[in-house]
Design a protein around this motif. Structure first.
Motif, PDB file in Angstrom:
ATOM      1  N   THR A  13       0.846  -1.198   0.000  1.00 26.55           N
ATOM      2  CA  THR A  13       0.000   0.000   0.000  1.00 26.55           C
ATOM      3  C   THR A  13       0.881   1.247   0.000  1.00 26.55           C
ATOM      4  N   THR A  14       0.413   2.294  -0.676  1.00 26.46           N
ATOM      5  CA  THR A  14       1.246   3.503  -0.793  1.00 26.46           C
ATOM      6  C   THR A  14       1.252   4.322   0.501  1.00 26.46           C
ATOM      7  N   MET A  15       0.311   4.053   1.438  1.00 31.31           N
ATOM      8  CA  MET A  15       0.335   4.754   2.725  1.00 31.31           C
ATOM      9  C   MET A  15       1.388   4.156   3.648  1.00 31.31           C
ATOM     10  N   ILE A  49      -8.892  -8.121  -2.667  1.00 29.21           N
ATOM     11  CA  ILE A  49      -8.246  -7.812  -3.950  1.00 29.21           C
ATOM     12  C   ILE A  49      -7.489  -6.495  -3.844  1.00 29.21           C
ATOM     13  N   VAL A  50      -6.258  -6.469  -4.331  1.00 27.23           N
ATOM     14  CA  VAL A  50      -5.547  -5.193  -4.449  1.00 27.23           C
ATOM     15  C   VAL A  50      -4.996  -5.029  -5.860  1.00 27.23           C
ATOM     16  N   GLY A  51      -4.801  -3.751  -6.201  1.00 26.86           N
ATOM     17  CA  GLY A  51      -4.108  -3.420  -7.446  1.00 26.86           C
ATOM     18  C   GLY A  51      -2.780  -2.803  -7.039  1.00 26.86           C
ATOM     19  N   GLY A  52      -2.694  -1.474  -7.180  1.00 20.69           N
ATOM     20  CA  GLY A  52      -1.464  -0.781  -6.795  1.00 20.69           C
ATOM     21  C   GLY A  52      -1.430  -0.377  -5.328  1.00 20.69           C
ATOM     22  N   GLY A  53      -2.522  -0.609  -4.603  1.00 27.65           N
ATOM     23  CA  GLY A  53      -2.556  -0.277  -3.172  1.00 27.65           C
ATOM     24  C   GLY A  53      -2.537   1.219  -2.893  1.00 27.65           C
ATOM     25  N   SER A  54      -2.956   2.032  -3.879  1.00 21.46           N
ATOM     26  CA  SER A  54      -2.871   3.484  -3.689  1.00 21.46           C
ATOM     27  C   SER A  54      -4.156   4.085  -3.135  1.00 21.46           C
ATOM     28  N   ASN A  55      -5.167   3.243  -2.930  1.00 21.59           N
ATOM     29  CA  ASN A  55      -6.416   3.779  -2.381  1.00 21.59           C
ATOM     30  C   ASN A  55      -6.980   2.873  -1.301  1.00 21.59           C
ATOM     31  N   ALA A 115      -1.285  10.346 -14.736  1.00 22.12           N
ATOM     32  CA  ALA A 115      -0.495  10.275 -13.487  1.00 22.12           C
ATOM     33  C   ALA A 115      -1.310   9.912 -12.251  1.00 22.12           C
ATOM     34  N   ILE A 116      -2.527   9.406 -12.428  1.00 17.00           N
ATOM     35  CA  ILE A 116      -3.231   8.848 -11.259  1.00 17.00           C
ATOM     36  C   ILE A 116      -2.606   7.475 -11.000  1.00 17.00           C
ATOM     37  N   PRO A 117      -2.122   7.240  -9.779  1.00 16.82           N
ATOM     38  CA  PRO A 117      -1.478   5.947  -9.516  1.00 16.82           C
ATOM     39  C   PRO A 117      -2.481   4.792  -9.572  1.00 16.82           C
ATOM     40  N   GLY A 118      -1.955   3.579  -9.661  1.00 18.68           N
ATOM     41  CA  GLY A 118      -2.815   2.400  -9.553  1.00 18.68           C
ATOM     42  C   GLY A 118      -3.041   1.698 -10.878  1.00 18.68           C
ATOM     43  N   THR A 119      -3.920   0.704 -10.820  1.00 17.65           N
ATOM     44  CA  THR A 119      -4.159  -0.164 -11.967  1.00 17.65           C
ATOM     45  C   THR A 119      -5.414   0.263 -12.735  1.00 17.65           C
ATOM     46  N   ALA A 122      -8.682  -1.131 -11.128  1.00 18.79           N
ATOM     47  CA  ALA A 122      -9.221  -0.454  -9.937  1.00 18.79           C
ATOM     48  C   ALA A 122      -9.901   0.858 -10.301  1.00 18.79           C
ATOM     49  N   ALA A 123      -9.614   1.376 -11.498  1.00 20.92           N
ATOM     50  CA  ALA A 123     -10.109   2.717 -11.850  1.00 20.92           C
ATOM     51  C   ALA A 123     -11.639   2.853 -11.754  1.00 20.92           C
ATOM     52  N   PRO A 124     -12.419   1.834 -12.190  1.00 21.06           N
ATOM     53  CA  PRO A 124     -13.874   1.993 -12.062  1.00 21.06           C
ATOM     54  C   PRO A 124     -14.372   1.917 -10.618  1.00 21.06           C
ATOM     55  N   VAL A 125     -13.584   1.330  -9.719  1.00 24.89           N
ATOM     56  CA  VAL A 125     -14.080   1.065  -8.359  1.00 24.89           C
ATOM     57  C   VAL A 125     -14.537   2.364  -7.696  1.00 24.89           C
ATOM     58  N   GLN A 126     -13.683   3.401  -7.771  1.00 26.87           N
ATOM     59  CA  GLN A 126     -14.150   4.670  -7.196  1.00 26.87           C
ATOM     60  C   GLN A 126     -14.399   5.691  -8.308  1.00 26.87           C
ATOM     61  N   ASN A 127     -14.589   5.195  -9.533  1.00 23.02           N
ATOM     62  CA  ASN A 127     -14.845   6.106 -10.658  1.00 23.02           C
ATOM     63  C   ASN A 127     -13.826   7.242 -10.624  1.00 23.02           C
ATOM     64  N   TYR A 177     -17.407  -8.534  -7.239  1.00 23.36           N
ATOM     65  CA  TYR A 177     -16.780  -8.680  -8.560  1.00 23.36           C
ATOM     66  C   TYR A 177     -15.285  -8.385  -8.507  1.00 23.36           C
ATOM     67  N   VAL A 178     -14.514  -9.191  -9.228  1.00 20.91           N
ATOM     68  CA  VAL A 178     -13.104  -8.855  -9.442  1.00 20.91           C
ATOM     69  C   VAL A 178     -12.982  -8.441 -10.908  1.00 20.91           C
ATOM     70  N   ILE A 179     -12.658  -7.193 -11.126  1.00 24.51           N
ATOM     71  CA  ILE A 179     -12.599  -6.665 -12.494  1.00 24.51           C
ATOM     72  C   ILE A 179     -11.374  -7.246 -13.193  1.00 24.51           C
ATOM     73  N   GLN A 334     -13.782   9.925   4.696  1.00 24.03           N
ATOM     74  CA  GLN A 334     -12.530   9.319   4.214  1.00 24.03           C
ATOM     75  C   GLN A 334     -12.753   8.742   2.815  1.00 24.03           C
ATOM     76  N   GLU A 335     -11.788   8.949   1.906  1.00 23.28           N
ATOM     77  CA  GLU A 335     -11.931   8.389   0.555  1.00 23.28           C
ATOM     78  C   GLU A 335     -11.389   6.954   0.441  1.00 23.28           C
ATOM     79  N   PRO A 336     -10.153   6.662   0.896  1.00 21.08           N
ATOM     80  CA  PRO A 336      -9.632   5.301   0.685  1.00 21.08           C
ATOM     81  C   PRO A 336     -10.394   4.260   1.495  1.00 21.08           C
ATOM     82  N   LEU A 337     -10.583   3.097   0.897  1.00 23.90           N
ATOM     83  CA  LEU A 337     -11.260   2.001   1.597  1.00 23.90           C
ATOM     84  C   LEU A 337     -10.284   1.334   2.557  1.00 23.90           C
ATOM     85  N   GLU A 338     -10.841   0.730   3.611  1.00 23.83           N
ATOM     86  CA  GLU A 338      -9.982   0.029   4.570  1.00 23.83           C
ATOM     87  C   GLU A 338     -10.100  -1.476   4.374  1.00 23.83           C
TER      88      GLU A 338
END
Ligand SMILES: Cc1cc2nc3c(=O)[nH]c(=O)nc-3n(C[C@H](O)[C@H](O)[C@H](O)COP(=O)(O)OP(=O)(O)OC[C@H]3O[C@@H](n4cnc5c(N)ncnc54)[C@H](O)[C@@H]3O)c2cc1C
Length: 341
Positions: A13-15, A49-55, A115-119, A122-127, A177-179, A334-338
């Motif tokens: 995760t990026t945090m 499921i994780v992608g780039g762990g940036s959210n 330049a939005i990080p991640g995969t 994951a992009a549709p997950v939080q639109n 769903y796993v995209i 909070q925006e990022p999911l836990e």
């Protein structure tokens, strides 16, 4: 397929916080995904499921189950006409690499989301969105592994129920769903004004009046590098808070008291208030709270400077939410999911 044990979520995760994942595996194909998921379900092992762990934010307890990191590759043109090109992209492709590739193809629609990080998956997950674009504007459909039926399904844009930083994937169908791929329809026209305010200001100050996808991408990258920490160097999850949506009566009240309030009227008459403005106005800009720094160039961003654990992050978050609530009667979210425990 290698399944590893006791892998630190800090490194996923990026945090850069969080305890260990009990089991971890990279996933390179849809078949691997289905096999690993079904095997875990049979053994009653929870899957995340994780992608780039940036959210995502991981807790100190870690995750008692299997973390699957989606690495499914792919990029193909699936339709083409004189106005548009439609591309299907594997969920594991880096989002910014997808943007770069489509910009090189002179296609418009996602260049402002450079330049939005991640995969890409994951992009549709939080639109995801930035500088006036969001993925909902160009997404035709996506394919996903349905963890309830074990089938690969295709979901249309409407079925994703996109909203501001929202979709069914973090709402009613969270975890189902796993995209595995995303299909985007992009325009062959050059980008054209009106542009998002800060983008237009950049163009004005650099005397830019001819717009191509590359011009927009370069401008966005330049603006972002000034305002946002590079997650490869500085731990953060980007915007830690969503902008707040408030009723018109509250906006009117606040506008009387704070004439410089930064807010935009929405189609339904409510107002979207800049949470960065609220946090700054509450006197928190640049403050270090429990090891978390409120970024001095963008108050929405919390930087993990010296937080020892998740508790530090939670304490900083709660203090910021309380300060904003006490001053404006707005509860920012909070925006990022836990990761679940
Ligand atoms: C410095 C910085 C700047 C940022 N700027 C922006 C911005 O401008 N705009 C914006 O919208 N966001 C921004 N973000 C947030 C983040 O980059 C996006 O939300 C991104 O889409 C997350 O991608 P990821 O692969 O890292 O997802 P992760 O953090 O790994 O996962 C996020 C969520 O998606 C789920 N998920 C991941 N992959 C899949 C999949 N294949 N199928 C189903 N669910 C999945 C996870 O379970 C989790 O719930 C920023 C983050 C940082 C660190």
């Amino acid at each position: 397929m290698d399944i590893h044990t006791n892998i630190s979520l800090k490194n996923l995760t990026t945090m850069k916080l969080g305890g260990p994942a009990q089991f971890f595996s990279d996933v390179h194909t849809v078949q691997e995904l289905a096999e690993l998921y079904q095997d875990a379900q049979t053994k009653n092992v929870p899957v995340f499921i994780v992608g780039g762990g940036s959210n995502i934010i991981a807790r100190d307890e870690g995750f008692h189950g299997l973390v699957l990191r989606i690495k499914i590759p792919g990029f193909e043109v699936v339709a083409d006409d004189i106005y548009s090109t439609t591309v299907k992209v594997g969920a594991g492709e880096s989002w910014d690499a997808t943007v770069a590739r489509t910009v090189d193809m002179h296609l418009s629609g996602i260049e402002a989301m450079s330049a939005i990080p991640g995969t890409t998956g994951a992009a549709p997950v939080q639109n995801i969105g930035a500088y006036g674009q969001e993925i909902a504007d160009t997404l035709v459909s996506l394919e996903a592994y349905d963890t309830q039926t074990h089938a690969i399904v295709s979901l249309t844009n409407a079925e994703c129920e996109f909203g501001y930083r929202h979709s069914i994937f973090r709402g009613s169908e969270q975890g189902r769903y796993v995209i595995t791929s995303v299909t985007l329809k992009l325009s062959k026209s050059n980008p054209a004004p009106p542009f998002y305010d800060s983008l237009q200001s950049y163009f004005d100050s650099h005397a830019i009046s001819l717009f191509t996808q590359k011009v927009v991408r370069d401008a966005v990258i330049a603006i972002r590098s000034e305002k946002l920490p590079d997650p490869a160097v500085t731990p953060s999850a980007g915007s830690f808070f969503k902008n707040a949506i408030i009723d018109d009566w509250l906006y009117d009240e606040l506008h009387q008291k704070f004439p410089d309030i930064k807010a935009y009227v929405m189609a339904d008459g409510s107002y979207k208030v800049s949470s960065g403005w609220l946090i700054e106005k509450a006197g928190l800009k640049g403050q270090l709270l429990h090891g978390m720094r409120v970024h001095d160039k963008n108050c929405l961003v919390l930087i993990n400077e010296s937080a020892k654990n998740y508790e530090d992050l939670a304490a900083a978050r709660d203090e910021i939410i309380a300060r904003v609530r006490d001053m404006f009667r707005i509860v920012i979210e909070q925006e990022p999911l836990e990761l679940p425990l």
